[in-house]
Design a protein around this motif. Structure first.
Motif, PDB file in Angstrom:
ATOM      1  N   HIS A 261       9.290  -5.196  11.593  1.00 54.54           N
ATOM      2  CA  HIS A 261       9.130  -5.131  10.135  1.00 54.54           C
ATOM      3  C   HIS A 261       8.594  -3.766   9.707  1.00 54.54           C
ATOM      4  CE1 HIS A 261       8.098  -6.420   6.032  1.00 54.54           C
ATOM      5  NE2 HIS A 261       6.936  -5.800   6.224  1.00 54.54           N
ATOM      6  N   ALA A 262       7.565  -3.307  10.405  1.00 53.59           N
ATOM      7  CA  ALA A 262       6.965  -2.019  10.052  1.00 53.59           C
ATOM      8  C   ALA A 262       7.968  -0.886  10.176  1.00 53.59           C
ATOM      9  CB  ALA A 262       5.751  -1.749  10.939  1.00 53.59           C
ATOM     10  N   GLU A 263       8.741  -0.879  11.246  1.00 54.24           N
ATOM     11  CA  GLU A 263       9.734   0.176  11.449  1.00 54.24           C
ATOM     12  C   GLU A 263      10.815   0.136  10.372  1.00 54.24           C
ATOM     13  OE1 GLU A 263      11.092  -0.491  15.397  1.00 54.24           O
ATOM     14  OE2 GLU A 263       9.178   0.082  16.312  1.00 54.24           O
ATOM     15  N   ARG A 264      11.267  -1.057  10.000  1.00 56.77           N
ATOM     16  CA  ARG A 264      12.294  -1.189   8.963  1.00 56.77           C
ATOM     17  C   ARG A 264      11.788  -0.652   7.626  1.00 56.77           C
ATOM     18  NH1 ARG A 264      14.169  -6.137   7.224  1.00 56.77           N
ATOM     19  NH2 ARG A 264      16.283  -5.336   6.866  1.00 56.77           N
ATOM     20  N   VAL A 265      10.566  -1.033   7.269  1.00 57.89           N
ATOM     21  CA  VAL A 265      10.004  -0.625   5.982  1.00 57.89           C
ATOM     22  C   VAL A 265       9.770   0.883   5.947  1.00 57.89           C
ATOM     23  CG1 VAL A 265       7.983  -0.804   4.478  1.00 57.89           C
ATOM     24  CG2 VAL A 265       9.012  -2.869   5.447  1.00 57.89           C
TER      25      VAL A 265
ATOM     26  N   ALA B 212       8.731 -11.680  -1.978  1.00 56.55           N
ATOM     27  CA  ALA B 212       9.853 -12.256  -1.244  1.00 56.55           C
ATOM     28  C   ALA B 212       9.434 -12.648   0.170  1.00 56.55           C
ATOM     29  CB  ALA B 212      11.013 -11.265  -1.196  1.00 56.55           C
ATOM     30  N   ILE B 213       8.561 -11.855   0.774  1.00 52.05           N
ATOM     31  CA  ILE B 213       8.030 -12.179   2.099  1.00 52.05           C
ATOM     32  C   ILE B 213       7.241 -13.488   2.043  1.00 52.05           C
ATOM     33  CG2 ILE B 213       6.330 -11.474   3.833  1.00 52.05           C
ATOM     34  CD1 ILE B 213       7.191  -8.586   3.346  1.00 52.05           C
ATOM     35  N   VAL B 214       6.411 -13.620   1.029  1.00 52.39           N
ATOM     36  CA  VAL B 214       5.595 -14.828   0.868  1.00 52.39           C
ATOM     37  C   VAL B 214       6.487 -16.056   0.714  1.00 52.39           C
ATOM     38  CG1 VAL B 214       3.936 -16.014  -0.627  1.00 52.39           C
ATOM     39  CG2 VAL B 214       3.598 -13.605  -0.034  1.00 52.39           C
TER      40      VAL B 214
ATOM     41  N   THR C 255       0.837  -1.196   0.000  1.00 44.61           N
ATOM     42  CA  THR C 255       0.000   0.000   0.000  1.00 44.61           C
ATOM     43  C   THR C 255       0.874   1.248   0.000  1.00 44.61           C
ATOM     44  OG1 THR C 255      -1.833  -1.106   1.140  1.00 44.61           O
ATOM     45  CG2 THR C 255      -1.775   1.296   1.257  1.00 44.61           C
ATOM     46  N   LEU C 256       1.850   1.317   0.898  1.00 45.94           N
ATOM     47  CA  LEU C 256       2.769   2.457   0.929  1.00 45.94           C
ATOM     48  C   LEU C 256       3.955   2.264  -0.017  1.00 45.94           C
ATOM     49  CD1 LEU C 256       2.881   3.560   4.666  1.00 45.94           C
ATOM     50  CD2 LEU C 256       1.537   4.491   2.785  1.00 45.94           C
ATOM     51  N   TYR C 257       4.022   1.119  -0.641  1.00 42.77           N
ATOM     52  CA  TYR C 257       4.958   0.903  -1.755  1.00 42.77           C
ATOM     53  C   TYR C 257       4.230   0.006  -2.756  1.00 42.77           C
ATOM     54  CZ  TYR C 257       5.848  -3.589   0.563  1.00 42.77           C
ATOM     55  OH  TYR C 257       5.695  -4.823   1.156  1.00 42.77           O
ATOM     56  N   PRO C 258       4.596   0.051  -4.017  1.00 47.29           N
ATOM     57  CA  PRO C 258       3.851  -0.713  -5.035  1.00 47.29           C
ATOM     58  C   PRO C 258       4.139  -2.208  -4.967  1.00 47.29           C
ATOM     59  CG  PRO C 258       5.702   0.441  -6.037  1.00 47.29           C
ATOM     60  CD  PRO C 258       5.636   0.919  -4.619  1.00 47.29           C
ATOM     61  N   ALA C 259       3.119  -3.001  -5.219  1.00 50.10           N
ATOM     62  CA  ALA C 259       3.282  -4.454  -5.254  1.00 50.10           C
ATOM     63  C   ALA C 259       4.308  -4.866  -6.302  1.00 50.10           C
ATOM     64  CB  ALA C 259       1.936  -5.111  -5.541  1.00 50.10           C
TER      65      ALA C 259
ATOM     66  N   SER D 243      16.452  -8.150   2.830  1.00 48.30           N
ATOM     67  CA  SER D 243      16.962  -7.001   2.096  1.00 48.30           C
ATOM     68  C   SER D 243      15.817  -6.065   1.746  1.00 48.30           C
ATOM     69  CB  SER D 243      17.647  -7.452   0.808  1.00 48.30           C
ATOM     70  OG  SER D 243      17.933  -6.339  -0.026  1.00 48.30           O
ATOM     71  N   LEU D 244      16.067  -4.775   1.896  1.00 45.58           N
ATOM     72  CA  LEU D 244      15.067  -3.761   1.577  1.00 45.58           C
ATOM     73  C   LEU D 244      15.390  -3.042   0.266  1.00 45.58           C
ATOM     74  CD1 LEU D 244      14.717  -2.210   5.162  1.00 45.58           C
ATOM     75  CD2 LEU D 244      13.281  -3.977   4.112  1.00 45.58           C
ATOM     76  N   GLU D 245      16.289  -3.623  -0.507  1.00 43.76           N
ATOM     77  CA  GLU D 245      16.745  -2.984  -1.741  1.00 43.76           C
ATOM     78  C   GLU D 245      15.609  -2.727  -2.724  1.00 43.76           C
ATOM     79  OE1 GLU D 245      19.793  -1.763  -2.696  1.00 43.76           O
ATOM     80  OE2 GLU D 245      20.241  -2.046  -0.571  1.00 43.76           O
ATOM     81  N   ALA D 246      14.566  -3.542  -2.669  1.00 43.10           N
ATOM     82  CA  ALA D 246      13.455  -3.387  -3.621  1.00 43.10           C
ATOM     83  C   ALA D 246      12.606  -2.157  -3.323  1.00 43.10           C
ATOM     84  CB  ALA D 246      12.576  -4.637  -3.601  1.00 43.10           C
ATOM     85  N   LEU D 247      12.756  -1.608  -2.116  1.00 43.94           N
ATOM     86  CA  LEU D 247      11.934  -0.469  -1.706  1.00 43.94           C
ATOM     87  C   LEU D 247      12.684   0.832  -1.928  1.00 43.94           C
ATOM     88  CD1 LEU D 247      10.525  -1.904   1.648  1.00 43.94           C
ATOM     89  CD2 LEU D 247       9.556  -2.070  -0.663  1.00 43.94           C
ATOM     90  N   ALA D 248      11.993   1.825  -2.447  1.00 47.53           N
ATOM     91  CA  ALA D 248      12.641   3.096  -2.773  1.00 47.53           C
ATOM     92  C   ALA D 248      11.842   4.269  -2.225  1.00 47.53           C
ATOM     93  CB  ALA D 248      12.770   3.240  -4.290  1.00 47.53           C
ATOM     94  N   HIS D 249      12.540   5.373  -1.966  1.00 48.86           N
ATOM     95  CA  HIS D 249      11.884   6.619  -1.562  1.00 48.86           C
ATOM     96  C   HIS D 249      11.002   7.107  -2.705  1.00 48.86           C
ATOM     97  CE1 HIS D 249      14.307   8.093   2.072  1.00 48.86           C
ATOM     98  NE2 HIS D 249      14.636   6.835   1.871  1.00 48.86           N
ATOM     99  N   ASP D 250       9.833   7.603  -2.350  1.00 53.81           N
ATOM    100  CA  ASP D 250       8.923   8.178  -3.327  1.00 53.81           C
ATOM    101  C   ASP D 250       8.626   9.608  -2.878  1.00 53.81           C
ATOM    102  OD1 ASP D 250       6.853   9.011  -4.933  1.00 53.81           O
ATOM    103  OD2 ASP D 250       5.672   7.164  -4.736  1.00 53.81           O
TER     104      ASP D 250
END
Length: 225
Positions: free
Chosen positions: A122-126, A34-36, A23-27, A91-98
């Motif tokens: 998890h929430a804090e890291r993301v 990766a979580i699944v 929701t706060l990042y795109p699917a 790894s959080l590499e897939a997530l980017a600042h928007d």
């Protein structure tokens, strides 16, 4: 282009409730996939089932309980801390600042809350990775809910009590259609987010958008006090 074709009138909203993952990042980032995969690894290890059967069991628990973990706790005695620990080194590499989303969230009057079936770490890291953590007043995570996950009515009752939420003045943003049903029943304004949102015909969905940032930037908001 956003699937939202008009300016949503959200001038009655002063509590902004957001799901976290997808929701706060795109699917399309692939992070949730990766979580699944890690979840399937865990179910496979605990149950001893072949991977394909472990995945089917995982999905059946998700369907029945709203959360794979809930089924694992009830049927296999899993400690939720052991379950959540498997995601803490991802790894959080897939997530980017928007920057567009950052600006859109900043303009929202009132308070902003995270409502997630993930745990606090998890929430804090993301949120830190996305650069959005400072924008939220609180993270209501699965531990906060006593491991009662969305879409159960009890999960909504618990966040409502914890934050004195007035449903009539609350908007809830989610990528999961079924998690929005109890919110609508309470009287919240519901917004389905994601690539498939436009295809939804559920009567309890009030707004649909493929991208969160443009929707929030276009929305009519009440004047800040």
């Amino acid at each position: 282009m956003s699937a939202n074709l008009f300016r949503a009138d959200l001038r009655h909203i002063d509590t902004w409730l957001f799901d976290l993952d997808n929701t706060l990042y795109p699917a399309e980032s692939g992070f949730m996939a990766a979580i699944v995969d890690r979840m399937t690894d865990f179910v496979e290890k605990v149950t001893g089932l072949p991977r394909e059967e472990a995945f089917k069991l995982q999905k059946s628990y998700l369907s029945e309980h709203g959360l794979t973990l809930k089924g694992m706790m009830l049927n296999h005695g899993v400690d939720p801390r052991d379950f959540h620990a498997i995601f803490h080194d991802m790894s959080l590499e897939a997530l980017a600042h928007d920057p567009d989303l950052l600006a859109a969230l900043e303009r929202l009057p009132g308070r902003r809350l995270i409502f997630t079936n993930a745990d606090d770490i998890h929430a804090e890291r993301v949120l830190e990775r996305l650069g959005l953590g400072h924008l939220f007043d609180d993270v209501f995570h699965i531990g906060s809910a006593g491991y009662e996950p969305k879409p159960s009515a009890e999960a909504f009752a618990r966040i409502g009590a914890a934050h004195a939420i007035d449903p009539a003045a609350t908007a809830f943003f989610e990528d999961s259609e079924r998690n929005l049903a109890p919110a609508a029943d309470l009287g919240m304004t519901t917004v389905l987010v994601g690539a498939y949102a436009a295809q939804s015909t559920a009567p309890f969905i009030h707004h649909r958008t493929d991208k969160l940032a443009p929707f929030l930037m276009d929305a009519k908001l009440r004047e800040a006090a």
